[in-house]
Write a protein that holds these residues in place. Sequence first.
Motif, mmCIF file in Angstrom:
data_model
loop_
_atom_site.group_PDB
_atom_site.id
_atom_site.type_symbol
_atom_site.label_atom_id
_atom_site.label_comp_id
_atom_site.label_asym_id
_atom_site.label_seq_id
_atom_site.Cartn_x
_atom_site.Cartn_y
_atom_site.Cartn_z
ATOM 1 N N UNK A 223 0.824 -1.308 -0.007
ATOM 2 C CA UNK A 223 0.098 0.012 -0.028
ATOM 3 C C UNK A 223 0.966 1.138 0.071
ATOM 4 N N UNK A 224 2.164 1.051 0.354
ATOM 5 C CA UNK A 224 3.092 2.210 0.252
ATOM 6 C C UNK A 224 3.867 2.753 -0.850
ATOM 7 N N UNK A 225 3.358 1.655 -1.946
ATOM 8 C CA UNK A 225 3.997 1.924 -3.599
ATOM 9 C C UNK A 225 3.146 2.837 -4.222
ATOM 10 N N UNK A 226 3.632 3.608 -5.037
ATOM 11 C CA UNK A 226 2.751 4.629 -5.984
ATOM 12 C C UNK A 226 1.886 3.968 -6.583
ATOM 13 N N UNK A 227 2.211 2.808 -7.208
ATOM 14 C CA UNK A 227 1.202 2.118 -7.951
ATOM 15 C C UNK A 227 0.097 1.586 -7.440
ATOM 16 N N UNK A 228 0.240 1.577 -6.024
ATOM 17 C CA UNK A 228 -0.979 1.212 -5.077
ATOM 18 C C UNK A 228 -1.674 2.573 -4.704
ATOM 19 N N UNK A 229 -0.932 3.428 -3.956
ATOM 20 C CA UNK A 229 -1.701 4.653 -3.556
ATOM 21 C C UNK A 229 -2.131 5.573 -4.553
ATOM 22 N N UNK A 230 -1.583 5.530 -5.698
ATOM 23 C CA UNK A 230 -2.173 6.210 -6.744
ATOM 24 C C UNK A 230 -3.842 5.936 -6.563
ATOM 25 N N UNK A 231 -4.327 4.576 -6.694
ATOM 26 C CA UNK A 231 -5.625 4.350 -6.662
ATOM 27 C C UNK A 231 -6.479 4.481 -5.360
ATOM 28 N N UNK A 232 -5.721 4.682 -4.022
ATOM 29 C CA UNK A 232 -6.140 5.120 -2.987
ATOM 30 C C UNK A 232 -6.621 6.653 -2.842
ATOM 31 N N UNK A 233 -5.778 7.227 -3.714
ATOM 32 C CA UNK A 233 -6.067 8.870 -3.903
ATOM 33 C C UNK A 233 -7.234 9.177 -5.048
ATOM 34 N N UNK A 234 -7.188 8.105 -5.935
ATOM 35 C CA UNK A 234 -8.383 7.996 -6.694
ATOM 36 C C UNK A 234 -9.602 7.669 -5.874
ATOM 37 N N UNK A 235 -9.467 6.906 -5.117
ATOM 38 C CA UNK A 235 -10.587 6.519 -4.316
ATOM 39 C C UNK A 235 -11.152 8.007 -3.421
ATOM 40 N N UNK A 236 -10.217 8.799 -3.117
ATOM 41 C CA UNK A 236 -10.571 9.817 -2.330
ATOM 42 C C UNK A 236 -11.236 10.720 -3.222
#
Length: 818
Positions: free
Chosen positions: A129-142
């Motif tokens: 979850x701390x990699x940009x390829x994951x948190x990009x989508x956490x940010x997308x969710x926000x």
Amino acid sequence: MKEEHFNHQTIEAKWQKYWSKEKLFTAKTGDKQSKVYVLDMFAYPSGDGLHVGHPKGYIATDIFARYYRMRGMNVLRPIGWDAFGLPAENYAIKVGKPPAETTEVNIKRFTKQLKSLGFVYDWEREINTSKPDYYKWTQWLFKILYDNGYAYQKEAHANWCPSDQTVLANEQVVNGCCERCGTQVEQKQLKQWFFKITEFAEELLAGLNKVDWPESTKVGQRNWIGRSEGASLKFQVVRHPEFISGSKVEMLNQVQHDELNIEVFTTRADTIFGATYLVLAPEHPIIKNEKLKIKNLEEVIQYIETTKKKSELERQIQKEKTGVQLEGVMAINPATGQEIPIWIADYVLMNYGTGAIMAVPAHDERDFEFAKKFNLPIIRVIEGGELPFVGQGQLVNSGIFSGKNSLALMADMAEKFGGKLKVQYKLHDWLISRQRYWGAPIPVVYKPLEISNSKSQIPNGEEGWKVVSVDEKDLPVMLPTDVDFKPTGESPLANSKTFQTGVEKKYGRGAYRELDTMDTFVCSSWYFLRYCDSNNDKEFVSGKALKYWMPVDLYIGGAEHTNGHLLYARFITKVLYKLGYLDFDEPFLKLRHQGLILAPDGEKMSKSRGNVINPDNLIARYGADTLRMYEMFMGPFDQTVAWDTNGVTGVRKFLERAYKLVKDRKDELAVDDVSINRLVKKVTEDIAEMKFNTVVSSMMEFINDMSRVPDGGWAESFVQVLAPFAPHLAEEMWQNILGYKTSVFESAWPTFDKNKIAHSTVVIAVQENGKLRGTVNLPAGASKEDVLLAVNQDERLAKIAKSAKREIFVPDKIINFI
Ligand SMILES: [Zn+2]
């Protein structure tokens, strides 16, 4: 080890390599009917590595993954890392290295440990979850939540951990203390980001009826959501003549009507005639209204200050009631028309209802105590038992309503006195912003409405700014590395020189990025969706992958996540469903919790107590198969049990015996197949009910029986049912003793014949001092008396029976004359 028939180290290393090379557990899309998604709550990669308690849930999912594979199912069993968040950051601070670095090291260690236990995950879907390829989508969710009105900023009293220097969600405060570090939580007025989970309160309640979850977990969520039906009623505020200079009564409502009403929420509008005072939470905004001219304002302010130091829980459970009357003002009871005093007291919470209650001391326990202490009038309005009487009954002292039933009149009375029926929840919106470094940056930019020529200063999202979410094509907003990440109470991203680079160019002069990061529970609120399609760089997950794999069929993890992760994940699922991204609204169809494993001393394992048992040492000494089987054998899966090293050696001995028996008897023909049919039936049924401990004990019994009674033809089925539990040894026996060329996990799970078990005859061994002298055939389940009758019909065996002092009888197996 004395009697060692196999070398676990060689065997385990060999087969782990083999499974990985053969990609036996790489999930494939195929026939929807046969898919099964088995999920562990993913690990936070701490610096301490795993202790023996951690793998318990993972062993269960590994058993299921292997079992379903053998049943011909298409299994998805992924793994990943909940790598952002406070513990990871605090650990990094402790060892003085950046969290990105320490997390990487910890993940390597965890990976090695999980692999050494023989767990078969689909590693191609691993997420961090701390990699940009994951948190990009956490940010997308926000962004999706923000753009659709489900994320907002609000100035509010927030839980503040003084030691972690950040706000916390209500779900992260346990008994008034920070869930992570145990420090007492304080209240701080701050502008924060929230997700509108309260808007889904009804859906969250209703959805619980359609999932297979432990009842205690459902009850936990229902209580946390805390739905109650009641009414809101308005009480007019007046200034009391006694405190007004001159002799005239000044009615404050002449000045401004709305402000000078106090709205209360009550579940007992039927008791309104008994409301003899009002109580406000000390935080209630009306107290600050200067028009009230509160006479004892200093005393009031002092009380408010004292309250700030107490947690909500403390305020609710404290025995001694405290409070201060607001002098100079009174409220009017809309039912009786009488003036009643207004108090502030910390047992009333601003976060629940309207932050104000009508106190009915005759019919409410807390109000009763409070009235007793401060000598406030207590008026009975319902006939019934001793006061405080909280039940329903016939109304008295209630004007035109007297003599009628209280329950039936709840709505009528509320309406008659200007009230409105209302549903109230205890659940609050989810506070997701953190003033810490190690999290996904909130993808929001503040744009000044008027561009000034002076150099921008960061104005904390005040008026005059437009808040916009970052465009999808500009995600991820990268977490900068040029940051002093130690907590100061200010968001560490403020001291990065690179974080704001390019923002003004894109969003206009004076624009700047949000400096808070997201709580790690946002990362874990949707990770199970990402597993369906982890390597997708175009979408958070493709529609096709979602349709195929979701919802999760079986989810295993700790019960401590009831009101945190499990609630958040359901909420995010419901938001995405509402917005049309998903075609299901419950993420986890079946949920089970593993029980804790305590240290041998019966205490929780912890570094500070020095009672932690390290699985690495056990695996080295006894093997992963032994550790896996022992943890499943310890007791019912969902119960807490203490570690016992003798139990570990017992399981190892069982595996030794099983190995030796299979090796020695592989060529024997079937004598009868009742026992093995029974075993297959038992294992198949108990796996489904997660009764792993009885699976292991029935295997042990089976091997005991097989050592006593020659009974060939069972080896294959036995190795197959053993395989999910002790996969390495089973694979070794399958390929190297029984001679198969493909994996035991590619073989079909053995079937059992019900009829054979029910109506079969069994061969009972007749022994003399443990030596086999003959056999008798009898229907399964024959009693000892029947067996003795059969023995006595055989002349030779009857002699043995006659000369024996006593006999040991094992039903359906043995009679041993001694
Ligand atoms: Zn803390």
